[in-house]
Write a protein that holds these residues in place. Sequence first.
Motif, PDB file in Angstrom:
ATOM      1  N   CYS A 102      19.907  18.477 -25.460  1.00 36.05           N
ATOM      2  CA  CYS A 102      20.859  19.577 -25.360  1.00 36.05           C
ATOM      3  C   CYS A 102      22.218  19.152 -25.878  1.00 36.05           C
ATOM      4  O   CYS A 102      22.593  17.983 -25.796  1.00 36.05           O
ATOM      5  N   SER A 103      22.968  20.130 -26.366  1.00 37.62           N
ATOM      6  CA  SER A 103      24.332  19.892 -26.823  1.00 37.62           C
ATOM      7  C   SER A 103      25.266  20.908 -26.190  1.00 37.62           C
ATOM      8  O   SER A 103      24.889  22.063 -25.970  1.00 37.62           O
ATOM      9  N   LEU A 104      26.474  20.463 -25.897  1.00 40.90           N
ATOM     10  CA  LEU A 104      27.515  21.376 -25.441  1.00 40.90           C
ATOM     11  C   LEU A 104      27.985  22.132 -26.674  1.00 40.90           C
ATOM     12  O   LEU A 104      28.748  21.611 -27.491  1.00 40.90           O
ATOM     13  N   ASP A 105      27.503  23.357 -26.833  1.00 38.16           N
ATOM     14  CA  ASP A 105      27.664  24.102 -28.076  1.00 38.16           C
ATOM     15  C   ASP A 105      29.015  24.804 -28.098  1.00 38.16           C
ATOM     16  O   ASP A 105      29.223  25.801 -27.407  1.00 38.16           O
ATOM     17  N   LEU A 106      29.947  24.275 -28.874  1.00 37.36           N
ATOM     18  CA  LEU A 106      31.280  24.847 -28.979  1.00 37.36           C
ATOM     19  C   LEU A 106      31.596  25.135 -30.442  1.00 37.36           C
ATOM     20  O   LEU A 106      31.136  24.437 -31.332  1.00 37.36           O
ATOM     21  N   GLY A 107      32.390  26.145 -30.686  1.00 41.17           N
ATOM     22  CA  GLY A 107      32.886  26.362 -32.038  1.00 41.17           C
ATOM     23  C   GLY A 107      32.265  27.551 -32.735  1.00 41.17           C
ATOM     24  O   GLY A 107      31.460  28.288 -32.176  1.00 41.17           O
ATOM     25  N   PRO A 108      32.645  27.760 -33.997  1.00 36.20           N
ATOM     26  CA  PRO A 108      32.183  28.921 -34.773  1.00 36.20           C
ATOM     27  C   PRO A 108      30.672  29.028 -34.789  1.00 36.20           C
ATOM     28  O   PRO A 108      29.957  28.043 -34.960  1.00 36.20           O
ATOM     29  N   GLY A 109      30.175  30.227 -34.587  1.00 36.75           N
ATOM     30  CA  GLY A 109      28.750  30.471 -34.649  1.00 36.75           C
ATOM     31  C   GLY A 109      28.016  30.175 -33.356  1.00 36.75           C
ATOM     32  O   GLY A 109      26.813  30.410 -33.260  1.00 36.75           O
ATOM     33  N   SER A 110      28.702  29.679 -32.332  1.00 42.51           N
ATOM     34  CA  SER A 110      28.052  29.333 -31.075  1.00 42.51           C
ATOM     35  C   SER A 110      28.287  30.432 -30.052  1.00 42.51           C
ATOM     36  O   SER A 110      29.083  31.346 -30.260  1.00 42.51           O
ATOM     37  N   SER A 111      27.603  30.291 -28.919  1.00 45.17           N
ATOM     38  CA  SER A 111      27.791  31.253 -27.842  1.00 45.17           C
ATOM     39  C   SER A 111      29.140  31.076 -27.166  1.00 45.17           C
ATOM     40  O   SER A 111      29.572  31.935 -26.401  1.00 45.17           O
ATOM     41  N   THR A 112      29.798  29.974 -27.433  1.00 50.73           N
ATOM     42  CA  THR A 112      31.135  29.710 -26.877  1.00 50.73           C
ATOM     43  C   THR A 112      32.109  29.462 -28.024  1.00 50.73           C
ATOM     44  O   THR A 112      32.831  28.476 -28.052  1.00 50.73           O
ATOM     45  N   GLN A 129      47.503  11.278 -31.083  1.00 48.06           N
ATOM     46  CA  GLN A 129      46.419  10.315 -31.130  1.00 48.06           C
ATOM     47  C   GLN A 129      45.750  10.339 -29.760  1.00 48.06           C
ATOM     48  O   GLN A 129      46.408  10.169 -28.729  1.00 48.06           O
ATOM     49  N   ASN A 130      44.442  10.545 -29.745  1.00 52.48           N
ATOM     50  CA  ASN A 130      43.712  10.713 -28.493  1.00 52.48           C
ATOM     51  C   ASN A 130      42.756   9.539 -28.278  1.00 52.48           C
ATOM     52  O   ASN A 130      41.919   9.247 -29.137  1.00 52.48           O
ATOM     53  N   TYR A 131      42.885   8.893 -27.135  1.00 53.70           N
ATOM     54  CA  TYR A 131      42.093   7.704 -26.830  1.00 53.70           C
ATOM     55  C   TYR A 131      41.270   7.954 -25.568  1.00 53.70           C
ATOM     56  O   TYR A 131      41.771   8.486 -24.584  1.00 53.70           O
ATOM     57  N   LEU A 132      40.006   7.536 -25.608  1.00 61.68           N
ATOM     58  CA  LEU A 132      39.116   7.695 -24.459  1.00 61.68           C
ATOM     59  C   LEU A 132      38.483   6.353 -24.118  1.00 61.68           C
ATOM     60  O   LEU A 132      37.977   5.648 -24.999  1.00 61.68           O
ATOM     61  N   ILE A 133      38.510   6.030 -22.832  1.00 66.43           N
ATOM     62  CA  ILE A 133      37.950   4.770 -22.342  1.00 66.43           C
ATOM     63  C   ILE A 133      37.075   5.067 -21.131  1.00 66.43           C
ATOM     64  O   ILE A 133      37.463   5.824 -20.241  1.00 66.43           O
ATOM     65  N   GLY A 134      35.900   4.434 -21.075  1.00 69.96           N
ATOM     66  CA  GLY A 134      35.054   4.519 -19.896  1.00 69.96           C
ATOM     67  C   GLY A 134      33.953   5.549 -20.014  1.00 69.96           C
ATOM     68  O   GLY A 134      33.246   5.644 -21.016  1.00 69.96           O
ATOM     69  N   LYS A 135      33.824   6.371 -18.987  1.00 67.94           N
ATOM     70  CA  LYS A 135      32.690   7.291 -18.853  1.00 67.94           C
ATOM     71  C   LYS A 135      32.871   8.547 -19.702  1.00 67.94           C
ATOM     72  O   LYS A 135      33.917   9.181 -19.664  1.00 67.94           O
ATOM     73  N   TRP A 136      31.840   8.931 -20.429  1.00 68.55           N
ATOM     74  CA  TRP A 136      31.841  10.129 -21.257  1.00 68.55           C
ATOM     75  C   TRP A 136      31.143  11.272 -20.519  1.00 68.55           C
ATOM     76  O   TRP A 136      31.772  12.201 -20.072  1.00 68.55           O
ATOM     77  N   HIS A 137      29.818  11.236 -20.434  1.00 64.79           N
ATOM     78  CA  HIS A 137      29.045  12.191 -19.638  1.00 64.79           C
ATOM     79  C   HIS A 137      29.188  13.630 -20.114  1.00 64.79           C
ATOM     80  O   HIS A 137      29.046  14.573 -19.326  1.00 64.79           O
ATOM     81  N   CYS A 138      29.482  13.807 -21.398  1.00 63.13           N
ATOM     82  CA  CYS A 138      29.595  15.157 -21.966  1.00 63.13           C
ATOM     83  C   CYS A 138      28.594  15.361 -23.102  1.00 63.13           C
ATOM     84  O   CYS A 138      28.780  16.248 -23.936  1.00 63.13           O
ATOM     85  N   GLY A 139      27.549  14.539 -23.134  1.00 58.90           N
ATOM     86  CA  GLY A 139      26.493  14.736 -24.106  1.00 58.90           C
ATOM     87  C   GLY A 139      26.489  13.743 -25.254  1.00 58.90           C
ATOM     88  O   GLY A 139      27.549  13.339 -25.726  1.00 58.90           O
ATOM     89  N   PHE A 140      25.272  13.347 -25.699  1.00 59.19           N
ATOM     90  CA  PHE A 140      25.159  12.506 -26.896  1.00 59.19           C
ATOM     91  C   PHE A 140      23.806  12.696 -27.579  1.00 59.19           C
ATOM     92  O   PHE A 140      23.278  11.809 -28.214  1.00 59.19           O
ATOM     93  N   PHE A 141      23.260  13.899 -27.463  1.00 58.14           N
ATOM     94  CA  PHE A 141      22.025  14.221 -28.182  1.00 58.14           C
ATOM     95  C   PHE A 141      22.259  14.109 -29.688  1.00 58.14           C
ATOM     96  O   PHE A 141      21.479  13.500 -30.411  1.00 58.14           O
ATOM     97  N   GLU A 142      23.355  14.679 -30.156  1.00 55.71           N
ATOM     98  CA  GLU A 142      23.747  14.596 -31.560  1.00 55.71           C
ATOM     99  C   GLU A 142      25.043  13.792 -31.677  1.00 55.71           C
ATOM    100  O   GLU A 142      25.811  13.689 -30.720  1.00 55.71           O
ATOM    101  N   TRP A 143      25.305  13.289 -32.872  1.00 57.13           N
ATOM    102  CA  TRP A 143      26.591  12.624 -33.095  1.00 57.13           C
ATOM    103  C   TRP A 143      27.742  13.599 -32.850  1.00 57.13           C
ATOM    104  O   TRP A 143      28.810  13.212 -32.381  1.00 57.13           O
ATOM    105  N   ALA A 144      27.520  14.873 -33.172  1.00 49.55           N
ATOM    106  CA  ALA A 144      28.574  15.871 -32.998  1.00 49.55           C
ATOM    107  C   ALA A 144      28.958  16.048 -31.536  1.00 49.55           C
ATOM    108  O   ALA A 144      29.998  16.645 -31.238  1.00 49.55           O
ATOM    109  N   ASP A 145      28.142  15.537 -30.622  1.00 49.99           N
ATOM    110  CA  ASP A 145      28.450  15.642 -29.197  1.00 49.99           C
ATOM    111  C   ASP A 145      29.338  14.513 -28.700  1.00 49.99           C
ATOM    112  O   ASP A 145      29.807  14.553 -27.554  1.00 49.99           O
ATOM    113  N   THR A 146      29.550  13.488 -29.504  1.00 51.66           N
ATOM    114  CA  THR A 146      30.175  12.254 -29.029  1.00 51.66           C
ATOM    115  C   THR A 146      31.691  12.280 -29.226  1.00 51.66           C
ATOM    116  O   THR A 146      32.224  13.108 -29.967  1.00 51.66           O
TER     117      THR A 146
END
Length: 683
Positions: A102-112, A129-146
């Motif tokens: 599954c992917s968190l489907d966001l953006g043009p053409g999606s249901s959200t 500049q946005n930096y993220l460290i540690g836990k993600w937990h928002c999906g990684f089925f596709e690279w676009a989810d990361t």
Amino acid sequence: MQSWCNSAWCLAIYVCFFSLVAAVPNFVFIIADDLGWNDIGYHAATNAYTPVLDALRADGLEFDRFYVYPKCAPTRTSFFTGSRAHNLGMQNGVGLTGSMPCSLDLGPGSSTSTRSFWTHRLKACNNYQNYLIGKWHCGFFEWADTPLFRGFDSFLGFYHGTLNYTAFTYDGIVDFTEGNTLITTPSSYGTYATNVWADEAVEIIKDIAISGNAGNEQPFTLTVAFNAPHSPIEAIQPYKNQVKALSTHTFKGDDVTRIDYVSMVRAMDKQIEKIVETLKGQRINNVPMWKNTWVWFFSDNGAVNEYGSSYPLRGAKETLFEGGVRAPAFVTGGPLPDDLVGERTDQLVHISDIAKTVCTQSGSDCSDVEMDGVDLTSLIENTAATNTELEDRYIVLNANNYECEATYNGQTVCGGILKDYGSDGIFKAVIGNQIVGKKETTYGWTALNSQQYHSDPTVDCGGDAPSFTTTFLDTDCANNNQVCLFNLTGDPCEHEDLSTDAAFEDILGDLMAELQAQYDSQLEPFFASCVGSGQQRATAVENGGWTPWAEDYYDPGDDYTLANTVELTDTCPASYPAEAEWGERDDFAKGADDNEPAQQQPDEEPNPLVVLSLQSPSWVMSVVGLLSVLLVLNMACMCHLWWCKKARGGAVSFGKAKRSGYGPVKVNDSEMDDSEVAVNVVE
């Protein structure tokens, strides 16, 4: 004449000007994982030890009613998008991990299509500049989810919802990624996850300072998502020694797990100190970075009551009772007004509010991004503006149709909602079998939720909790798919159900009408529509670690490519794309050495989510205009000062106000007795 002719006139000119042209603020978000209400010192917990967090809260504004979701992933996606979980399909708590394609489907053409991560918009509008460290937990089925496809410039952390703290594994397989590169030897970064995340934050802050002092200052966001104190319960000895030696804390002989848990919390507390000290110690153009940085702290949900504690609140993680959704939280930092320092607000606040607030404070146009949260700027900046949206709001705790069996007035509905009705009080309605979580013991006042873990609660329950007996379970509204109504003002621990009291019929009807509307409009939850697969683990075994696995899931004959849309964006810089084609996963293949970040090929186009152009006519003209205003104001001020000096025969000077606590938090770390905390003020 002389009272008017003083330095204040000129100071006012500069203050007005610099309020217009001062650098946009930075944001640091520190997230604890499964930290309960009674797992933090400033809530009077008698065997939780958090001197650093206690000192930061004393120098900040505490949110006494900060609401999150009862599980990790819905809170995190809501934080990053400003959306309620049921508007993203996240209402059942699924972390888009494990075996689910599954992917968190966001953006043009999606249901959200009108929803997006705020990281994109801050980057587009103000080159954050946005930096993220540690836990993600928002999906990684596709690279676009990361993370690097969700608006982050760097990522060091793990994809799943939990991690072994020393082996950096999930289900026995390495889960440790830097950027888009799987790191198969994470031990080279450190030996304990909590320390690794803080060390990375410290290095990022130092690098930002070096770059800023070299003339390349850019605003930034830094999200440090600790996995502490989430299971597995793995403490390291120095902090265990500290906790066991505390004379003010009492543990039963069999509380080995609780001791380890509190030690994990203390380890996180100590690492937060390193981050804060670095912010206060590093300077850009001789100004401490802390001065222009908002620092938020919050937990993503309530405690797991086998070892954590949400006492005296009812319930725990996975429930919609207060112990599952009312989280410790505060905001601090240099921009916080002095008159809010050390204060506590009982204003209803939701995790989704942060996104809209960050958009406003960063000066980023998010007007066409659909968000469910409320802008908190007037609250945390203590402005005189009346925020009717904040005053009249509903807090929707959840709306979930998955396996929902409850009804109200003949209509199927499950979830929770609350609202402040002024002098009548704050009322909360919950309904459905999902209120209570997976186990009976998670929604009462038992297990670790006992007096031995609390001395002087900051929450007054107004009386003793009901006995959690079989009779209670047989008649309890929450356990029987009936609606429950609680007056949280007079009954914050949810002892008494008022749903059958005629005096509150109108309030119950109002709450349930709004909950029904939210329930009817929800997206289908991922858990109901996404069928699990064993392919993810097979891919992880083959690669030596967890990575996106969509290409292995789909048949090669399908000519599968990554998601062909990106999230909704602005035209703040005109070059920022609204849509983009993504290439195959090979674009982000591991380097020859697993420890080296993967590089794009020389003939590739730059990643449009990372590389931005600031060369737009509007940006240039804005700078020219501001410089012109500065020149005029400076000349006016110089002339006025000359006139004042001539008229009064004196010189003009400006004083400097000193703010209490404006220095690194210093904590005595003796392994024998850490009960004393000293906060030093340094210039």
